[in-house]
Design a protein around this motif. Structure first.
Motif, PDB file in Angstrom:
ATOM      1  N   ALA A   1       0.847  -1.194   0.000  1.00 43.24           N
ATOM      2  CA  ALA A   1       0.000   0.000   0.000  1.00 43.24           C
ATOM      3  C   ALA A   1       0.881   1.243   0.000  1.00 43.24           C
ATOM      4  N   GLY A   2       0.422   2.265  -0.706  1.00 37.37           N
ATOM      5  CA  GLY A   2       1.166   3.516  -0.771  1.00 37.37           C
ATOM      6  C   GLY A   2       0.481   4.480  -1.721  1.00 37.37           C
ATOM      7  N   ARG A   3       1.247   5.438  -2.232  1.00 35.25           N
ATOM      8  CA  ARG A   3       0.711   6.409  -3.187  1.00 35.25           C
ATOM      9  C   ARG A   3       1.529   6.379  -4.465  1.00 35.25           C
ATOM     10  N   PHE A   4       0.810   6.469  -5.585  1.00 36.13           N
ATOM     11  CA  PHE A   4       1.475   6.531  -6.879  1.00 36.13           C
ATOM     12  C   PHE A   4       1.933   7.961  -7.170  1.00 36.13           C
ATOM     13  N   VAL A   5       3.100   8.062  -7.766  1.00 36.05           N
ATOM     14  CA  VAL A   5       3.576   9.334  -8.308  1.00 36.05           C
ATOM     15  C   VAL A   5       4.014   9.084  -9.743  1.00 36.05           C
ATOM     16  N   LEU A   6       3.902  10.111 -10.568  1.00 36.39           N
ATOM     17  CA  LEU A   6       4.341  10.001 -11.957  1.00 36.39           C
ATOM     18  C   LEU A   6       5.844  10.228 -12.047  1.00 36.39           C
TER      19      LEU A   6
END
Length: 240
Positions: A96-101
């Motif tokens: 689990a985490g956050r996507f970054v471009l």
């Protein structure tokens, strides 16, 4: 005396990195949607998962449109036994985490790592996961186990001499389930159930050459063991 500082089983962070290193597909849940990808992810040295998705992917659109461009996401990977058997899913890994471009692809740095095995769930510390390395045999495991099962079934049967007789009660088939630098795990199948037995190596194996030596040691121990063999393997080709 030798160095016994190593453990007979890998730590949770190493197990998780090993599943990630060997996995070919993953499922991604983000912003209320779920997509499955095959051959679309790579893993950076620090444990970040780099996901290369089609331009029309809803996941990519969510990353572009989300506040700050960082949608939360959960990635799921299945650890599947290479050798055909019942209950082939050995574990499931959730990141689990956050996507970054990053350079046209999505990158996720896990903030929560959960590995669920039949024996229960393990939670790996995110920093330990980032610092860990996969087992050195992880990417070769599928080839090694299928070769062992297909070409050396007699060796697998000999290794059952190292298994407690109670664990072999009612066994109809014994197959190689898993191998890592610390040991080999056998799947003991019965008519209506199954169990797993781990045979630890006397020292960790850091490459295939060392694994070969560790297996020879186990086979030597099996030859010297006095406990009875497992029941004869049931043939599946219609023979007697």
């Amino acid at each position: 005396m030798g160095d016994h500082s190593w453990t007979a089983a890998p730590a949770a962070a190493e197990q998780a990195r090993s599943v990630l290193a060997a996995a070919w597909s993953c499922a991604v849940t983000a912003e209320g949607g779920r997509e499955e990808f095959t051959g679309a992810h790579t893993v950076a040295g620090d444990g970040r998962v780099l996901l290369h998705v089609p331009e029309d992917s809803a996941l990519l659109a969510a990353a572009i449109c989300a506040p700050r461009g960082e949608p939360s996401a959960v990635l799921e990977f299945a650890d599947v036994a290479p050798v055909p058997m019942r209950s082939r899913i050995r574990a499931r890994l959730w990141l689990a985490g956050r996507f970054v471009l990053e350079d046209g692809h999505l990158a996720l740095r896990p903030t929560r790592v959960v590995l669920r095995r039949p024996s229960g769930a393990l939670v790996a510390d995110a920093d330990e996961f980032a610092a860990a390395s996969p087992d050195p045999l992880a990417t070769a495991e599928a080839r090694l186990l299928t070769h062992l099962a297909d070409c050396h079934a007699d060796a697998v049967e000999r290794l059952t001499r190292l298994v407690d007789a109670d664990s072999l009660h009612g066994a109809v088939r014994v197959l190689p389930l898993a191998v890592d630098r610390h040991g080999l795990t056998l799947r003991v199948e019965r008519a209506q159930a199954h169990g797993d037995v781990r045979l630890p190596f006397h020292a960790p194996a850091d490459d295939v050459a060392q694994l070969t030596e560790r297996m020879h040691v186990l086979l030597g121990q099996a030859a010297a063991a006095s406990c009875p063999r497992a029941p004869r393997r049931r043939r599946t080709d219609g023979g007697a």
